[in-house]
Each structure stands twice: as structure tokens, then as C-alpha cells.
Design a protein around this motif. Sequence first.
Motif, PDB file in Angstrom:
ATOM      1  N   ILE A  18     -10.616  24.556  21.121  1.00  0.00           N
ATOM      2  CA  ILE A  18     -11.803  25.420  21.052  1.00  0.00           C
ATOM      3  C   ILE A  18     -12.559  25.184  19.750  1.00  0.00           C
ATOM      4  O   ILE A  18     -13.793  25.110  19.741  1.00  0.00           O
ATOM      5  CB  ILE A  18     -11.394  26.897  21.215  1.00  0.00           C
ATOM      6  CG1 ILE A  18     -10.960  27.146  22.654  1.00  0.00           C
ATOM      7  CG2 ILE A  18     -12.530  27.832  20.825  1.00  0.00           C
ATOM      8  CD1 ILE A  18     -10.328  28.498  22.893  1.00  0.00           C
ATOM      9  N   VAL A  19     -11.845  25.048  18.633  1.00  0.00           N
ATOM     10  CA  VAL A  19     -12.492  24.798  17.338  1.00  0.00           C
ATOM     11  C   VAL A  19     -13.241  23.471  17.366  1.00  0.00           C
ATOM     12  O   VAL A  19     -14.383  23.379  16.898  1.00  0.00           O
ATOM     13  CB  VAL A  19     -11.459  24.841  16.199  1.00  0.00           C
ATOM     14  CG1 VAL A  19     -12.024  24.278  14.916  1.00  0.00           C
ATOM     15  CG2 VAL A  19     -10.965  26.257  15.987  1.00  0.00           C
ATOM     16  N   SER A  23     -17.292  23.055  17.094  1.00  0.00           N
ATOM     17  CA  SER A  23     -17.830  22.175  16.051  1.00  0.00           C
ATOM     18  C   SER A  23     -18.757  21.128  16.658  1.00  0.00           C
ATOM     19  O   SER A  23     -19.810  20.822  16.090  1.00  0.00           O
ATOM     20  CB  SER A  23     -16.699  21.482  15.301  1.00  0.00           C
ATOM     21  OG  SER A  23     -15.863  22.407  14.678  1.00  0.00           O
ATOM     22  N   TYR A  24     -18.373  20.591  17.808  1.00  0.00           N
ATOM     23  CA  TYR A  24     -19.228  19.627  18.493  1.00  0.00           C
ATOM     24  C   TYR A  24     -20.556  20.274  18.898  1.00  0.00           C
ATOM     25  O   TYR A  24     -21.618  19.664  18.753  1.00  0.00           O
ATOM     26  CB  TYR A  24     -18.522  19.047  19.718  1.00  0.00           C
ATOM     27  CG  TYR A  24     -19.461  18.268  20.593  1.00  0.00           C
ATOM     28  CD1 TYR A  24     -19.950  17.029  20.194  1.00  0.00           C
ATOM     29  CD2 TYR A  24     -19.902  18.785  21.803  1.00  0.00           C
ATOM     30  CE1 TYR A  24     -20.846  16.330  20.979  1.00  0.00           C
ATOM     31  CE2 TYR A  24     -20.788  18.095  22.594  1.00  0.00           C
ATOM     32  CZ  TYR A  24     -21.260  16.870  22.179  1.00  0.00           C
ATOM     33  OH  TYR A  24     -22.141  16.186  22.949  1.00  0.00           O
ATOM     34  N   LEU A  25     -20.490  21.508  19.411  1.00  0.00           N
ATOM     35  CA  LEU A  25     -21.728  22.188  19.806  1.00  0.00           C
ATOM     36  C   LEU A  25     -22.642  22.414  18.607  1.00  0.00           C
ATOM     37  O   LEU A  25     -23.863  22.227  18.708  1.00  0.00           O
ATOM     38  CB  LEU A  25     -21.414  23.515  20.492  1.00  0.00           C
ATOM     39  CG  LEU A  25     -20.856  23.421  21.906  1.00  0.00           C
ATOM     40  CD1 LEU A  25     -20.551  24.811  22.450  1.00  0.00           C
ATOM     41  CD2 LEU A  25     -21.804  22.686  22.828  1.00  0.00           C
ATOM     42  N   PHE A  26     -22.070  22.801  17.460  1.00  0.00           N
ATOM     43  CA  PHE A  26     -22.886  22.963  16.250  1.00  0.00           C
ATOM     44  C   PHE A  26     -23.545  21.640  15.867  1.00  0.00           C
ATOM     45  O   PHE A  26     -24.726  21.604  15.524  1.00  0.00           O
ATOM     46  CB  PHE A  26     -22.037  23.482  15.081  1.00  0.00           C
ATOM     47  CG  PHE A  26     -21.937  24.971  15.027  1.00  0.00           C
ATOM     48  CD1 PHE A  26     -23.012  25.729  14.597  1.00  0.00           C
ATOM     49  CD2 PHE A  26     -20.771  25.622  15.391  1.00  0.00           C
ATOM     50  CE1 PHE A  26     -22.931  27.111  14.537  1.00  0.00           C
ATOM     51  CE2 PHE A  26     -20.675  26.993  15.339  1.00  0.00           C
ATOM     52  CZ  PHE A  26     -21.754  27.746  14.913  1.00  0.00           C
ATOM     53  N   ALA A  61     -23.571  11.255  19.583  1.00  0.00           N
ATOM     54  CA  ALA A  61     -23.596  12.172  18.436  1.00  0.00           C
ATOM     55  C   ALA A  61     -23.046  11.472  17.197  1.00  0.00           C
ATOM     56  O   ALA A  61     -23.616  11.594  16.102  1.00  0.00           O
ATOM     57  CB  ALA A  61     -22.792  13.428  18.743  1.00  0.00           C
ATOM     58  N   LEU A  62     -21.967  10.737  17.349  1.00  0.00           N
ATOM     59  CA  LEU A  62     -21.408   9.997  16.207  1.00  0.00           C
ATOM     60  C   LEU A  62     -22.388   8.941  15.697  1.00  0.00           C
ATOM     61  O   LEU A  62     -22.586   8.798  14.484  1.00  0.00           O
ATOM     62  CB  LEU A  62     -20.079   9.351  16.593  1.00  0.00           C
ATOM     63  CG  LEU A  62     -18.897  10.299  16.720  1.00  0.00           C
ATOM     64  CD1 LEU A  62     -17.680   9.546  17.241  1.00  0.00           C
ATOM     65  CD2 LEU A  62     -18.593  10.949  15.388  1.00  0.00           C
TER      66      LEU A  62
END
Length: 128
Positions: A18-19, A23-26, A61-62
Motif C-alpha cells: 500500500i505504501v 508513493s507511485y500515485l503521488f 514514470a521512471l
Amino acid sequence: MPDFFVNLGSIIWYTLTIVIFISYLFALFSIVGDLFRDRDLSGGMKAVWIFFLIVFPFITALIYLIARGGGMAERAQAQAKQAKEATDDYIRSVAGSPADEIARAKGLLDAGTITTEEYTKLKAKALA
């Protein structure tokens, strides 16, 4: 192995998952916000980045963070500076100068709306 350790491992794994997802969504929202904030990037390139963010989300994203990550902070800082300047300009336009406040108070005094004592207080407040 007791059930406690199996369940504890599952809890830790789910929490970590979940973390990482949050973090990916942010990061994703930051990337999309940066894409639309950048005035130098053409509309077609913005569409290409969005397309690849939808089709290959993690790798795109990366790549975006590696290729354009340095400019993200600069663009965010420029937008924050522009917003602060706009706010300061608005406050200056609404607040007026001490001379304007004194002139308004003098007009009220001349019209008999306020007393000399109130005028003195307003003048002291404007000069403070």
C-alpha cells in the motif's frame, strides 16, 4: 510455523504494498501536474507522455523522473513564485497606502461622520 507469524508477514507485506502504491500515485500526480505546468513542452509531446503513462505506467514514470526530474522542481518553484507575486499584488491593490487611509479618514472627519478623536486614532493606526 504459527499462524501469528504468517499473518504478521501478510500484514507487513500488504502495508508495504500500500505504501509503494500510494508513493507511485503521488509521483504520477506530480508528473501529470508537471507536464501541464511546462509551457516549453508542445501539446503533442504532452499527449505522448500521457499515452505512455497510461500504457506503460511504471517504466514511463521512471523514465520521466530521470529525464525531466531536475526541471520539475524549477517549474514548481516558478509557479509558486508567480502565485506569491499575484497574491502580493492583490493584497497591495486592496490594502491601499497609509496616505489613502488618512485621506479617507480626513474625508469622514470633514463630512462629520467621525469625531476628531476617532480621526486621530485612524491616523495613528494607518501610520503604524
